[in-house]
Design a protein around this motif. Structure first.
Motif, PDB file in Angstrom:
ATOM      1  N   SER A 191       0.830  -1.204   0.000  1.00  0.00           N
ATOM      2  CA  SER A 191       0.000   0.000   0.000  1.00  0.00           C
ATOM      3  C   SER A 191       0.867   1.258   0.000  1.00  0.00           C
ATOM      4  N   GLN A 192       1.929   1.243   0.795  1.00  0.00           N
ATOM      5  CA  GLN A 192       2.846   2.385   0.820  1.00  0.00           C
ATOM      6  C   GLN A 192       3.519   2.565  -0.538  1.00  0.00           C
ATOM      7  N   ALA A 193       3.898   1.460  -1.165  1.00  0.00           N
ATOM      8  CA  ALA A 193       4.547   1.535  -2.474  1.00  0.00           C
ATOM      9  C   ALA A 193       3.601   2.098  -3.522  1.00  0.00           C
ATOM     10  N   VAL A 194       2.339   1.674  -3.485  1.00  0.00           N
ATOM     11  CA  VAL A 194       1.352   2.174  -4.446  1.00  0.00           C
ATOM     12  C   VAL A 194       1.131   3.673  -4.257  1.00  0.00           C
ATOM     13  N   SER A 195       1.064   4.123  -3.016  1.00  0.00           N
ATOM     14  CA  SER A 195       0.882   5.552  -2.739  1.00  0.00           C
ATOM     15  C   SER A 195       2.065   6.365  -3.269  1.00  0.00           C
ATOM     16  N   GLY A 196       3.273   5.880  -2.987  1.00  0.00           N
ATOM     17  CA  GLY A 196       4.451   6.571  -3.493  1.00  0.00           C
ATOM     18  C   GLY A 196       4.520   6.543  -5.004  1.00  0.00           C
ATOM     19  N   GLY A 197       4.134   5.419  -5.591  1.00  0.00           N
ATOM     20  CA  GLY A 197       4.139   5.307  -7.051  1.00  0.00           C
ATOM     21  C   GLY A 197       3.126   6.223  -7.701  1.00  0.00           C
ATOM     22  N   SER A 198       1.990   6.434  -7.034  1.00  0.00           N
ATOM     23  CA  SER A 198       0.975   7.351  -7.566  1.00  0.00           C
ATOM     24  C   SER A 198       1.534   8.765  -7.686  1.00  0.00           C
ATOM     25  N   ALA A 199       2.266   9.192  -6.659  1.00  0.00           N
ATOM     26  CA  ALA A 199       2.872  10.528  -6.698  1.00  0.00           C
ATOM     27  C   ALA A 199       3.930  10.608  -7.794  1.00  0.00           C
ATOM     28  N   ALA A 200       4.754   9.568  -7.907  1.00  0.00           N
ATOM     29  CA  ALA A 200       5.806   9.569  -8.940  1.00  0.00           C
ATOM     30  C   ALA A 200       5.198   9.521 -10.335  1.00  0.00           C
ATOM     31  N   PHE A 201       4.083   8.824 -10.501  1.00  0.00           N
ATOM     32  CA  PHE A 201       3.410   8.732 -11.797  1.00  0.00           C
ATOM     33  C   PHE A 201       2.930  10.107 -12.245  1.00  0.00           C
ATOM     34  N   LYS A 202       2.376  10.885 -11.314  1.00  0.00           N
ATOM     35  CA  LYS A 202       1.875  12.219 -11.657  1.00  0.00           C
ATOM     36  C   LYS A 202       2.986  13.143 -12.123  1.00  0.00           C
ATOM     37  N   VAL A 203       4.195  12.912 -11.629  1.00  0.00           N
ATOM     38  CA  VAL A 203       5.316  13.782 -12.000  1.00  0.00           C
ATOM     39  C   VAL A 203       5.970  13.323 -13.302  1.00  0.00           C
ATOM     40  N   ASN A 204       6.077  12.000 -13.519  1.00  0.00           N
ATOM     41  CA  ASN A 204       6.911  11.495 -14.607  1.00  0.00           C
ATOM     42  C   ASN A 204       6.165  10.842 -15.768  1.00  0.00           C
ATOM     43  N   CYS A 205       4.915  10.408 -15.573  1.00  0.00           N
ATOM     44  CA  CYS A 205       4.284   9.536 -16.560  1.00  0.00           C
ATOM     45  C   CYS A 205       3.024  10.099 -17.218  1.00  0.00           C
ATOM     46  N   VAL A 206       2.363  11.056 -16.561  1.00  0.00           N
ATOM     47  CA  VAL A 206       1.081  11.537 -17.081  1.00  0.00           C
ATOM     48  C   VAL A 206       1.237  12.251 -18.423  1.00  0.00           C
ATOM     49  N   GLN A 207       2.434  12.753 -18.719  1.00  0.00           N
ATOM     50  CA  GLN A 207       2.628  13.466 -19.976  1.00  0.00           C
ATOM     51  C   GLN A 207       2.314  12.585 -21.172  1.00  0.00           C
ATOM     52  N   CYS A 208       2.538  11.288 -21.067  1.00  0.00           N
ATOM     53  CA  CYS A 208       2.249  10.361 -22.168  1.00  0.00           C
ATOM     54  C   CYS A 208       1.029   9.492 -21.883  1.00  0.00           C
ATOM     55  N   HIS A 209       0.995   8.902 -20.693  1.00  0.00           N
ATOM     56  CA  HIS A 209      -0.076   7.949 -20.396  1.00  0.00           C
ATOM     57  C   HIS A 209      -1.347   8.622 -19.890  1.00  0.00           C
ATOM     58  N   GLY A 210      -1.292   9.912 -19.591  1.00  0.00           N
ATOM     59  CA  GLY A 210      -2.478  10.621 -19.126  1.00  0.00           C
ATOM     60  C   GLY A 210      -2.668  10.501 -17.630  1.00  0.00           C
ATOM     61  N   SER A 211      -3.422  11.448 -17.065  1.00  0.00           N
ATOM     62  CA  SER A 211      -3.620  11.463 -15.615  1.00  0.00           C
ATOM     63  C   SER A 211      -4.357  10.228 -15.127  1.00  0.00           C
ATOM     64  N   GLY A 212      -5.205   9.651 -15.978  1.00  0.00           N
ATOM     65  CA  GLY A 212      -5.909   8.433 -15.600  1.00  0.00           C
ATOM     66  C   GLY A 212      -5.261   7.180 -16.137  1.00  0.00           C
ATOM     67  N   ALA A 213      -4.063   7.309 -16.734  1.00  0.00           N
ATOM     68  CA  ALA A 213      -3.296   6.183 -17.289  1.00  0.00           C
ATOM     69  C   ALA A 213      -4.013   5.497 -18.440  1.00  0.00           C
ATOM     70  N   ALA A 214      -4.909   6.228 -19.128  1.00  0.00           N
ATOM     71  CA  ALA A 214      -5.665   5.634 -20.232  1.00  0.00           C
ATOM     72  C   ALA A 214      -4.898   5.665 -21.547  1.00  0.00           C
ATOM     73  N   GLY A 215      -3.775   6.375 -21.594  1.00  0.00           N
ATOM     74  CA  GLY A 215      -2.971   6.401 -22.799  1.00  0.00           C
ATOM     75  C   GLY A 215      -3.638   7.152 -23.940  1.00  0.00           C
ATOM     76  N   SER A 216      -3.169   6.873 -25.174  1.00  0.00           N
ATOM     77  CA  SER A 216      -3.705   7.536 -26.363  1.00  0.00           C
ATOM     78  C   SER A 216      -3.477   6.658 -27.582  1.00  0.00           C
ATOM     79  N   GLN A 217      -4.559   6.232 -28.243  1.00  0.00           N
ATOM     80  CA  GLN A 217      -4.418   5.452 -29.468  1.00  0.00           C
ATOM     81  C   GLN A 217      -3.828   6.301 -30.582  1.00  0.00           C
ATOM     82  N   THR A 218      -4.173   7.585 -30.606  1.00  0.00           N
ATOM     83  CA  THR A 218      -3.680   8.466 -31.659  1.00  0.00           C
ATOM     84  C   THR A 218      -2.159   8.545 -31.636  1.00  0.00           C
ATOM     85  N   LEU A 219      -1.603   8.645 -30.436  1.00  0.00           N
ATOM     86  CA  LEU A 219      -0.156   8.793 -30.290  1.00  0.00           C
ATOM     87  C   LEU A 219       0.555   7.480 -29.973  1.00  0.00           C
TER      88      LEU A 219
END
Length: 311
Positions: free
Chosen positions: A107-135
């Motif tokens: 649970s602690q790892a998931v919480s920390g990963g959520s914060a890291a995802f918002k900083v490093n991953c949302v630019q491509c995968h989106g805030s909801g991690a739904a990604g983009s078929q277009t890109l």
């Protein structure tokens, strides 16, 4: 006083105010209230002495106890840092495939990963991690995985990236462009067969033959895919770059191949581990393989090109 007037029924002196025939009595405050008032005065004096209260040009008086809101905040921040440090230390020594056995640490790892995802991953995968078929950015919420969806496989992918030529451990997979390789009729037959794998069209013998000769080596005879090569599964309804006839033809004739940076050059191993736990928790994460099972993600995947249409 000569003009002093007393209310006969109560024996209380009149204040002297009168309005419309109504006069006010000078009734004394209850003793309990008076004593309480005196107590608050004493308490206020003690507070001023014990705590910072008297303002100055640069700062308030320090008080005999030495307490301050800034000091309290610093202590709380230090306690929080110590708590995070203990979690990170535990994560550092815990193999990621064993995290599910420790629900609190997971649970602690998931919480920390959520914060890291918002900083490093949302630019491509989106805030909801739904990604983009277009890109061509993968949806991380579903249960389709190009390279594996267990904790260790996700950690490896994040660590080493995808199609990073300068990184020795990067996931490698490619698909040739079949533009000009098939006639219009053959391309139509092949597309119909690919669509038939997920029940979207009727199969045909000609398309099945073309698929068997050119695509089955990587995508499998029934379109089940191959995670060693990163060849996507074609027999479900999940598509990385779109599942229409036009999308499939475009991907067969001129395939688009995505890439992802190797995050071990930017993030520490514990943060990567937390990111993997968060991605795994989004809904499509697969069960972690048994620790005794062969570990296929310890070494870089073979640099073999997928000779197939890409999903």
């Amino acid at each position: 006083m000569a003009d002093k007037r007393i209310d006969e029924p109560t024996g209380t002196e009149f204040v002297g105010h009168e309005w419309d025939g109504i006069e006010e009595l000078d009734t004394p405050m209850p003793r309990w209230w008076v004593y309480t008032f005196y107590a608050t005065i004493v308490w206020a004096i003690g507070f001023v002495i014990a705590y910072p209260a008297i303002p100055g040009l640069k700062q308030a008086s320090e008080g005999l106890l030495g307490w301050s809101s800034r000091g309290q905040l610093a202590e709380e921040m230090e306690a929080a840092d110590q708590a995070r440090l203990s979690v990170r230390e535990a994560l550092a020594v815990m193999p990621i495939e064993r995290l599910p056995a420790d629900p609190d640490l997971m649970s602690q790892a998931v919480s920390g990963g959520s914060a890291a995802f918002k900083v490093n991953c949302v630019q491509c995968h989106g805030s909801g991690a739904a990604g983009s078929q277009t890109l061509g950015y993968a949806n991380l919420n579903d249960d389709d995985w190009l390279w594996g969806g267990d904790l260790k496989a996700i950690e490896y992918t994040i660590t080493n990236g995808i199609r990073q030529p300068d990184h020795p451990g990067s996931r490698v997979g490619a698909m040739p462009a079949f533009a000009g390789a098939f006639s219009s009729e053959q391309l139509n037959d092949l597309t119909n067969h690919v669509l038939s794998l997920s029940g979207k069209a009727e199969s045909n013998a000609a398309g099945a033959q073309i698929f068997s000769e050119n695509c089955a080596l990587c995508h499998g005879p029934t379109g089940e895919g191959n995670r060693t090569l990163g060849a996507p599964r074609l027999n479900d309804a999940i598509w990385l770059r779109g599942g229409t006839r036009e999308d499939i033809i475009a991907q067969v004739t001129n395939p688009k191949l995505g890439a992802m940076p190797a995050w071990d050059e930017r993030l520490d191993p514990v943060t990567i581990k937390m990111l993997a736990a968060y991605v795994h928790s989004l809904g499509g994460g697969e069960d972690t393989p048994s620790p005794t099972a062969p570990d296929e993600t310890e070494t870089a995947p073979p640099e073999q090109e997928a000779q197939t249409p890409a999903q």
